[in-house]
Design an enzyme around this catalytic site. Sequence first.
Site, mmCIF file in Angstrom:
data_model
loop_
_atom_site.group_PDB
_atom_site.id
_atom_site.type_symbol
_atom_site.label_atom_id
_atom_site.label_comp_id
_atom_site.label_asym_id
_atom_site.label_seq_id
_atom_site.Cartn_x
_atom_site.Cartn_y
_atom_site.Cartn_z
ATOM 1 N N GLY A 1 53.619 47.758 18.298
ATOM 2 C CA GLY A 1 53.110 46.411 18.381
ATOM 3 C C GLY A 1 52.578 45.975 19.726
ATOM 4 O O GLY A 1 52.022 46.743 20.481
ATOM 5 N N SER A 2 52.849 44.726 20.001
ATOM 6 C CA SER A 2 52.115 43.917 20.952
ATOM 7 C C SER A 2 52.439 44.143 22.415
ATOM 8 O O SER A 2 53.495 44.606 22.790
ATOM 9 C CB SER A 2 52.397 42.466 20.597
ATOM 10 O OG SER A 2 51.989 41.608 21.603
ATOM 11 N N SER A 3 51.497 43.707 23.238
ATOM 12 C CA SER A 3 51.694 43.728 24.684
ATOM 13 C C SER A 3 52.675 42.643 25.114
ATOM 14 O O SER A 3 53.116 42.619 26.251
ATOM 15 C CB SER A 3 50.355 43.527 25.396
ATOM 16 O OG SER A 3 49.779 42.299 25.003
#
Length: 138
Positions: free
Chosen positions: A64-66
């Site tokens: 997933g995300s940063s």
Amino acid sequence: MSMRTVKAKGIVKGYAEAESLVCKKAFSFLGDVDMDTGIIIAKGHEHERKTIAGKIMIYPETKGSSGGCVVLMVLAKSGKQPAAIVLSKAADTNIVEGAILAGIPLVCEPESDLIAEIPNGMKVAVDGNKGEVIWDEK
């Protein structure tokens, strides 16, 4: 006592000893954990409703995300961060950045399958300086 030491790539320096939290699937700090409490909130996760605070997290890879690095920093400010992180695969830059900023030792790509070898809840040591994961096989 039979201590087992497995070499890994030391990515973020530091040393921690704590209980293992072994996850068989990829983990995302943004979405899988409540950043106020450190409790796993991902529906259907094998450790749903358990805390990551003070645990040695062992899992295949970050997904997933940063935003995961921000979650790690928020967790660290309230003392709810994991004691260390062990990844089976290569560490992505976002998890490395979060671990550095939160002061969490991180190693990756161990020489054996730690997810299969280390039982959940076992006391484990992670040495990010030497790139080692150590536990008592008993």
